[in-house]
Design a protein around this motif. Sequence first.
Motif, PDB file in Angstrom:
ATOM      1  N   UNK A 176       0.832  -1.209   0.000  1.00  0.00           N
ATOM      2  CA  UNK A 176       0.000   0.000   0.000  1.00  0.00           C
ATOM      3  C   UNK A 176       0.866   1.259   0.000  1.00  0.00           C
ATOM      4  N   UNK A 177       2.004   1.192   0.679  1.00  0.00           N
ATOM      5  CA  UNK A 177       2.930   2.324   0.666  1.00  0.00           C
ATOM      6  C   UNK A 177       3.488   2.555  -0.738  1.00  0.00           C
ATOM      7  N   UNK A 178       3.687   1.470  -1.484  1.00  0.00           N
ATOM      8  CA  UNK A 178       4.211   1.597  -2.851  1.00  0.00           C
ATOM      9  C   UNK A 178       3.181   2.189  -3.805  1.00  0.00           C
ATOM     10  N   UNK A 179       1.893   2.070  -3.474  1.00  0.00           N
ATOM     11  CA  UNK A 179       0.826   2.603  -4.328  1.00  0.00           C
ATOM     12  C   UNK A 179       0.863   4.125  -4.429  1.00  0.00           C
ATOM     13  N   UNK A 180       1.418   4.783  -3.418  1.00  0.00           N
ATOM     14  CA  UNK A 180       1.439   6.235  -3.400  1.00  0.00           C
ATOM     15  C   UNK A 180       2.532   6.831  -4.286  1.00  0.00           C
ATOM     16  N   UNK A 181       3.388   5.990  -4.844  1.00  0.00           N
ATOM     17  CA  UNK A 181       4.522   6.473  -5.621  1.00  0.00           C
ATOM     18  C   UNK A 181       4.124   6.787  -7.060  1.00  0.00           C
ATOM     19  N   UNK A 182       4.769   7.800  -7.615  1.00  0.00           N
ATOM     20  CA  UNK A 182       4.686   8.060  -9.056  1.00  0.00           C
ATOM     21  C   UNK A 182       6.068   7.819  -9.641  1.00  0.00           C
ATOM     22  N   UNK A 183       6.115   7.498 -10.941  1.00  0.00           N
ATOM     23  CA  UNK A 183       7.358   7.016 -11.527  1.00  0.00           C
ATOM     24  C   UNK A 183       7.790   7.868 -12.715  1.00  0.00           C
ATOM     25  N   UNK A 184       9.096   7.837 -12.967  1.00  0.00           N
ATOM     26  CA  UNK A 184       9.664   8.553 -14.094  1.00  0.00           C
ATOM     27  C   UNK A 184       9.440   7.742 -15.375  1.00  0.00           C
ATOM     28  N   UNK A 185       9.922   8.276 -16.466  1.00  0.00           N
ATOM     29  CA  UNK A 185       9.732   7.589 -17.749  1.00  0.00           C
ATOM     30  C   UNK A 185      10.593   6.339 -17.855  1.00  0.00           C
ATOM     31  N   UNK A 186      11.675   6.251 -17.088  1.00  0.00           N
ATOM     32  CA  UNK A 186      12.527   5.062 -17.080  1.00  0.00           C
ATOM     33  C   UNK A 186      11.911   4.024 -16.151  1.00  0.00           C
ATOM     34  N   UNK A 187      11.329   2.978 -16.718  1.00  0.00           N
ATOM     35  CA  UNK A 187      10.627   1.959 -15.927  1.00  0.00           C
ATOM     36  C   UNK A 187      11.306   0.599 -16.029  1.00  0.00           C
ATOM     37  N   UNK A 188      12.603   0.598 -16.329  1.00  0.00           N
ATOM     38  CA  UNK A 188      13.357  -0.655 -16.446  1.00  0.00           C
ATOM     39  C   UNK A 188      13.950  -1.028 -15.086  1.00  0.00           C
ATOM     40  N   UNK A 189      13.671  -2.252 -14.622  1.00  0.00           N
ATOM     41  CA  UNK A 189      14.175  -2.758 -13.351  1.00  0.00           C
ATOM     42  C   UNK A 189      15.302  -3.748 -13.634  1.00  0.00           C
TER      43      UNK A 189
END
Length: 313
Positions: free
Chosen positions: A161-174
């Motif tokens: 649930x804590x991770x749900x609050x995050x927004x991400x950059x255009x680089x989505x490679x893990x």
Amino acid sequence: MEAENRTQATEFLLLGLSEKPAMQSTIFGLFLSMYLLTVWGNLLLILAVSSDSHLHTPMYFFLSNLSLVDICFTSTTVPKMLYNICTRNQAITYAGCLTQIYFCVLFAVLDIFLLSVMAYDRYVAICHPLHYTVIMNPRLCGLLVLVSWITSALHSLFESLMALRLSFCTDLAIPHYICELNQLLQLACSDTFLNNIVMYLAALLLCAGPFAGILHSYSKIVSCIRRMSSAQGKSKAFSTCASHLSVVCLFYCTLLGVYLSSAAPHSPHSISTASVLYTVVTPMLNPFIYSLRNKDIKRALRTLFFVNGSTVE
């Protein structure tokens, strides 16, 4: 300008262990073999314990639960990796990534709790043998496992649930073969201070705490063994702890390796390589570590195969 660099993530790319196409078939064969061996070994251990009434004791009850968790832990990560290699598609959906994080955290914490519970069981068996059946009664054993499951589930739910609050950059490679929480936080464009606080606090309470309990249990066990006058009694007491202690060392050493590799500079795949040890290798080795030195499990396995063989004939 900052808003333009952010995106509503719909999927991530799992780069895996290697980006070289020539290595993919080798990685696929290796991980498929390890996965099948993990499932087969742990399932066989569960069947052996459940089929032999002599193994219906607290120690083997906890061991069966550990084997079940190891099967689930490996099944959370490896099948998706094998599917990605087969389809040559590195994508995982946003929902799929969070789901994988939830179950990875759940089963990793469960492993830690069960190992600490098993250490307490060995402490009671060696230091208080006359009161063992009274202390480690079925109700307490079931309660310890239930509390471990509930605590792990609530913690992993909170982390997700804590991770749900995050927004991400255009680089989505893990740079990993699984969605790992720490790697996900590094991709976030939003503030991750609270997430990091929760993650490290949880690591302190749910990893260091049980480990301290394991060390305390074994310090008491060593003290009891040293006071034993019989050499045979010392040998028997040590042999009952050797397998569990081996698994504890293997699990915690591999976890330590992951955290040390995360600090290594210029090595994007070092964490994923180190993670293989505790997500795949350790669950694969656990049933063999417990079986090779345990006469009771060897006898149960022989009986299991003999009965099945006689039934087939």
